[in-house]
Design a protein around this motif. Sequence first.
Motif: not given
Length: 191
Positions: A57-60, A95-100
């Motif tokens: 879920a927690i990306g770059p 600048d985080l990517r979060y895929a819930f």
Amino acid sequence: KSASPARTGPGTGFGAGQRFPGVIELDGRLLSGDPTRVARYLPLAIPAETRQYVARAIGPGRITGGDFAVRGDLWRFPFVDGGPGTFRVRAQVQDLRYAFVPSEPGWTSPWPAMTGVIGEIGFDRGAMHIRDARAQIGGLALRGVNGGIADLMKTPVLQLDGQARGTAADMLRFVGATPVGDWLGGALKEA
């Protein structure tokens, strides 16, 4: 980082209140970091499936600051039983990517990820929280996003609350592109 030395417990054996694994008081600051590595630092007592969810879920992005504390009898770590002890990590992210609803091996999630997330992500005992975050998703600007997973130890349920801002066309396009569009039988495609 600051710490008082770890020490053995007062007992003679191995277990809660015993000589081993001991007692620790550790406090520190996070100056920077890679959020894609967060799951690697979660306690092993948190179920593997939950740690894998966090990893997917927690990306770059960037960790730009924060703090952590681990205090108490290490036999009880991460102190999810409500007894004495502290396990807390707070990190400011940018600048985080979060895929819930992240993709899994062999399955691509139909839910879009939040991008450009700015806010706080933290872990406290057996919970994960998101505080005062801003992000983008499907052409919409999100703000005031708060929530998280109250219990990482059992069946984790993600709850988020916030405000979305964008054009009606962007909102309809977003909902239509998610599984909600299918649940409505594609009714929003003509809206």
